[in-house]
Design a protein around this motif. Structure first.
Motif, short mmCIF file in Angstrom:
data_model
loop_
_atom_site.label_atom_id
_atom_site.label_comp_id
_atom_site.label_asym_id
_atom_site.label_seq_id
_atom_site.Cartn_x
_atom_site.Cartn_y
_atom_site.Cartn_z
N ALA A 1 0.82 -1.20 0.00
CA ALA A 1 0.00 0.00 0.00
C ALA A 1 0.85 1.25 0.00
O ALA A 1 1.94 1.27 0.55
N ALA A 2 0.33 2.27 -0.63
CA ALA A 2 0.92 3.60 -0.57
C ALA A 2 -0.08 4.48 0.16
O ALA A 2 -1.26 4.46 -0.16
N LEU A 3 0.36 5.20 1.16
CA LEU A 3 -0.52 6.07 1.91
C LEU A 3 -0.16 7.52 1.63
O LEU A 3 1.00 7.90 1.65
N ILE A 4 -1.17 8.31 1.38
CA ILE A 4 -0.99 9.74 1.18
C ILE A 4 -1.65 10.42 2.37
O ILE A 4 -2.83 10.25 2.62
N ALA A 5 -0.88 11.20 3.13
CA ALA A 5 -1.42 11.91 4.29
C ALA A 5 -1.76 13.34 3.90
O ALA A 5 -0.94 14.03 3.31
N VAL A 6 -2.97 13.75 4.22
CA VAL A 6 -3.41 15.11 3.91
C VAL A 6 -3.73 15.84 5.20
O VAL A 6 -3.85 15.24 6.26
N GLY A 7 -3.89 17.14 5.10
CA GLY A 7 -4.21 17.96 6.26
C GLY A 7 -5.66 17.83 6.66
O GLY A 7 -6.37 16.93 6.21
N PRO A 8 -6.14 18.77 7.48
CA PRO A 8 -7.53 18.73 7.95
C PRO A 8 -8.52 18.74 6.78
O PRO A 8 -8.26 19.34 5.75
N ALA A 9 -9.64 18.07 6.98
CA ALA A 9 -10.67 17.99 5.93
C ALA A 9 -11.29 19.36 5.69
O ALA A 9 -11.50 20.14 6.60
N HIS A 10 -11.57 19.66 4.44
CA HIS A 10 -12.23 20.90 4.05
C HIS A 10 -13.62 20.55 3.54
O HIS A 10 -13.92 19.40 3.26
N ALA A 11 -14.46 21.56 3.39
CA ALA A 11 -15.82 21.34 2.91
C ALA A 11 -15.84 20.66 1.55
O ALA A 11 -16.59 19.73 1.33
N ALA A 12 -14.99 21.11 0.64
CA ALA A 12 -14.92 20.49 -0.69
C ALA A 12 -13.46 20.15 -0.97
O ALA A 12 -12.58 20.98 -0.75
N VAL B 1 -5.83 7.56 0.89
CA VAL B 1 -5.63 8.91 1.39
C VAL B 1 -6.09 8.91 2.85
O VAL B 1 -7.20 8.49 3.15
N VAL B 2 -5.22 9.36 3.73
CA VAL B 2 -5.56 9.44 5.15
C VAL B 2 -5.42 10.89 5.63
O VAL B 2 -4.57 11.61 5.15
#
Length: 84
Positions: free
Chosen positions: A6-17, A82-83
């Motif tokens: 697996a490849a995991l992509i970490a993103v910041g806080p969730a946004h509305a869109a 995506v996490v």
């Protein structure tokens, strides 16, 4: 039985869109393509090397990170997630 990586992509806080990012990734090995995806989206990537040296298709256009990852790994020997 094959190995699933697996490849995991970490993103910041969730946004509305989800934000769309313009990607320009030529066809190349999956590990290199995933690194390009992370660099172009300014994200942290874990496990790119587990996708091996099979060739990924080119990815050009504006996509959310999740869409880009799905398109890039559509026929890959590994999976991605995506996490937050």
């Amino acid at each position: 039985m094959g190995c699933l990586a697996a490849a995991l992509i970490a993103v910041g806080p969730a946004h509305a869109a989800p934000e769309r990012v313009r990607f320009s990734i030529p066809a190349k090995p999956y590990a290199e393509s995933l690194i390009d995806l992370a660099l172009q989206a300014d994200l942290t990537l874990l496990g790119a090397s587990s996708c091996g040296q099979a060739r990924a298709p080119a990815l050009v256009g504006a996509f959310t990170v999740a869409e880009a990852l799905d398109r890039l790994l559509q026929a890959a020997p590994c999976t991605g997630k995506v996490v937050a």
